[in-house]
Design a protein around this motif. Structure first.
Motif, PDB file in Angstrom:
ATOM      1  N   LEU A   1       0.828  -1.205   0.000  1.00  0.00           N
ATOM      2  CA  LEU A   1       0.000   0.000   0.000  1.00  0.00           C
ATOM      3  C   LEU A   1       0.861   1.253   0.000  1.00  0.00           C
ATOM      4  O   LEU A   1       0.614   2.178  -0.792  1.00  0.00           O
ATOM      5  CB  LEU A   1      -0.921  -0.008   1.219  1.00  0.00           C
ATOM      6  N   LEU A   2       1.870   1.307   0.840  1.00  0.00           N
ATOM      7  CA  LEU A   2       2.757   2.472   0.889  1.00  0.00           C
ATOM      8  C   LEU A   2       3.504   2.659  -0.428  1.00  0.00           C
ATOM      9  O   LEU A   2       3.682   3.789  -0.897  1.00  0.00           O
ATOM     10  CB  LEU A   2       3.741   2.343   2.054  1.00  0.00           C
ATOM     11  N   PHE A   3       3.938   1.553  -1.034  1.00  0.00           N
ATOM     12  CA  PHE A   3       4.618   1.643  -2.324  1.00  0.00           C
ATOM     13  C   PHE A   3       3.711   2.271  -3.371  1.00  0.00           C
ATOM     14  O   PHE A   3       4.109   3.177  -4.110  1.00  0.00           O
ATOM     15  CB  PHE A   3       5.089   0.262  -2.792  1.00  0.00           C
TER      16      PHE A   3
ATOM     17  N   PHE B   1       4.134   5.674  -5.461  1.00  0.00           N
ATOM     18  CA  PHE B   1       4.176   5.596  -6.918  1.00  0.00           C
ATOM     19  C   PHE B   1       3.117   6.497  -7.551  1.00  0.00           C
ATOM     20  O   PHE B   1       3.400   7.239  -8.491  1.00  0.00           O
ATOM     21  CB  PHE B   1       3.986   4.146  -7.362  1.00  0.00           C
ATOM     22  N   THR B   2       1.910   6.451  -7.029  1.00  0.00           N
ATOM     23  CA  THR B   2       0.827   7.282  -7.558  1.00  0.00           C
ATOM     24  C   THR B   2       1.135   8.757  -7.359  1.00  0.00           C
ATOM     25  O   THR B   2       0.901   9.581  -8.258  1.00  0.00           O
ATOM     26  CB  THR B   2      -0.504   6.917  -6.876  1.00  0.00           C
ATOM     27  N   PHE B   3       1.675   9.123  -6.208  1.00  0.00           N
ATOM     28  CA  PHE B   3       2.053  10.517  -5.953  1.00  0.00           C
ATOM     29  C   PHE B   3       3.129  10.978  -6.943  1.00  0.00           C
ATOM     30  O   PHE B   3       3.048  12.077  -7.491  1.00  0.00           O
ATOM     31  CB  PHE B   3       2.544  10.671  -4.516  1.00  0.00           C
ATOM     32  N   LEU B   4       4.113  10.116  -7.187  1.00  0.00           N
ATOM     33  CA  LEU B   4       5.194  10.465  -8.113  1.00  0.00           C
ATOM     34  C   LEU B   4       4.666  10.649  -9.532  1.00  0.00           C
ATOM     35  O   LEU B   4       4.986  11.646 -10.198  1.00  0.00           O
ATOM     36  CB  LEU B   4       6.280   9.385  -8.083  1.00  0.00           C
ATOM     37  N   VAL B   5       3.868   9.711  -9.999  1.00  0.00           N
ATOM     38  CA  VAL B   5       3.326   9.813 -11.355  1.00  0.00           C
ATOM     39  C   VAL B   5       2.432  11.047 -11.471  1.00  0.00           C
ATOM     40  O   VAL B   5       2.500  11.789 -12.458  1.00  0.00           O
ATOM     41  CB  VAL B   5       2.546   8.529 -11.726  1.00  0.00           C
TER      42      VAL B   5
ATOM     43  N   SER C   1       2.604  13.835  -9.741  1.00  0.00           N
ATOM     44  CA  SER C   1       3.444  15.037  -9.728  1.00  0.00           C
ATOM     45  C   SER C   1       4.103  15.266 -11.084  1.00  0.00           C
ATOM     46  O   SER C   1       4.162  16.400 -11.578  1.00  0.00           O
ATOM     47  CB  SER C   1       4.516  14.913  -8.642  1.00  0.00           C
ATOM     48  N   VAL C   2       4.601  14.195 -11.698  1.00  0.00           N
ATOM     49  CA  VAL C   2       5.250  14.326 -13.006  1.00  0.00           C
ATOM     50  C   VAL C   2       4.232  14.764 -14.055  1.00  0.00           C
ATOM     51  O   VAL C   2       4.518  15.654 -14.883  1.00  0.00           O
ATOM     52  CB  VAL C   2       5.941  13.003 -13.411  1.00  0.00           C
ATOM     53  N   VAL C   3       3.057  14.187 -14.049  1.00  0.00           N
ATOM     54  CA  VAL C   3       2.036  14.551 -15.031  1.00  0.00           C
ATOM     55  C   VAL C   3       1.616  16.003 -14.854  1.00  0.00           C
ATOM     56  O   VAL C   3       1.478  16.748 -15.836  1.00  0.00           O
ATOM     57  CB  VAL C   3       0.820  13.598 -14.931  1.00  0.00           C
ATOM     58  N   ILE C   4       1.430  16.450 -13.614  1.00  0.00           N
ATOM     59  CA  ILE C   4       1.061  17.848 -13.371  1.00  0.00           C
ATOM     60  C   ILE C   4       2.172  18.783 -13.850  1.00  0.00           C
ATOM     61  O   ILE C   4       1.906  19.821 -14.469  1.00  0.00           O
ATOM     62  CB  ILE C   4       0.743  18.071 -11.872  1.00  0.00           C
ATOM     63  N   TYR C   5       3.433  18.420 -13.610  1.00  0.00           N
ATOM     64  CA  TYR C   5       4.563  19.240 -14.054  1.00  0.00           C
ATOM     65  C   TYR C   5       4.593  19.328 -15.581  1.00  0.00           C
ATOM     66  O   TYR C   5       4.767  20.415 -16.151  1.00  0.00           O
ATOM     67  CB  TYR C   5       5.870  18.650 -13.518  1.00  0.00           C
ATOM     68  N   VAL C   6       4.415  18.189 -16.250  1.00  0.00           N
ATOM     69  CA  VAL C   6       4.455  18.174 -17.719  1.00  0.00           C
ATOM     70  C   VAL C   6       3.289  18.977 -18.293  1.00  0.00           C
ATOM     71  O   VAL C   6       3.458  19.746 -19.252  1.00  0.00           O
ATOM     72  CB  VAL C   6       4.450  16.723 -18.250  1.00  0.00           C
ATOM     73  N   ILE C   7       2.117  18.829 -17.725  1.00  0.00           N
ATOM     74  CA  ILE C   7       0.963  19.612 -18.201  1.00  0.00           C
ATOM     75  C   ILE C   7       1.197  21.094 -17.975  1.00  0.00           C
ATOM     76  O   ILE C   7       0.849  21.925 -18.824  1.00  0.00           O
ATOM     77  CB  ILE C   7      -0.341  19.136 -17.501  1.00  0.00           C
ATOM     78  N   GLY C   8       1.832  21.454 -16.877  1.00  0.00           N
ATOM     79  CA  GLY C   8       2.175  22.869 -16.639  1.00  0.00           C
ATOM     80  C   GLY C   8       3.131  23.408 -17.669  1.00  0.00           C
ATOM     81  O   GLY C   8       2.988  24.541 -18.153  1.00  0.00           O
TER      82      GLY C   8
END
Length: 76
Positions: free
Chosen positions: A50-52, A56-60, A62-69
């Motif tokens: 669950l923690l993993f 993982f979901t938080f990382l993905v 964050s990356v998607v939000i950064y790329v969309i920005g």
């Protein structure tokens, strides 16, 4: 016309429900329940997984939000 008669009567609803719960109880007595260490080990595996996936979901995300920005700045 002759009606077919059976020598056994179908049990009433109360007897069928009682028989059902009796069978459930007999099945539960035959179950091999896990020991304390097995429950603890399984719980550790579940919490770790669950923690993993939370990380993982938080990382993905964050990356998607950064790329969309970045795409929004380029197109804007």
């Amino acid at each position: 016309m002759v009606k077919a008669t059976s020598s056994t009567k179908k049990p009433n609803l109360f007897q069928r429900v009682l028989g059902y719960f009796r069978n459930v109880w007999l099945e539960l007595k035959r179950v091999v329940w896990p020991g304390k260490t097995e429950v603890i080990n399984s719980s550790v595996v579940v919490v770790t997984t669950l923690l993993f996936f939370i990380a993982f979901t938080f990382l993905v995300d964050s990356v998607v939000i950064y790329v969309i920005g970045l795409v929004g700045e380029i197109g804007g």
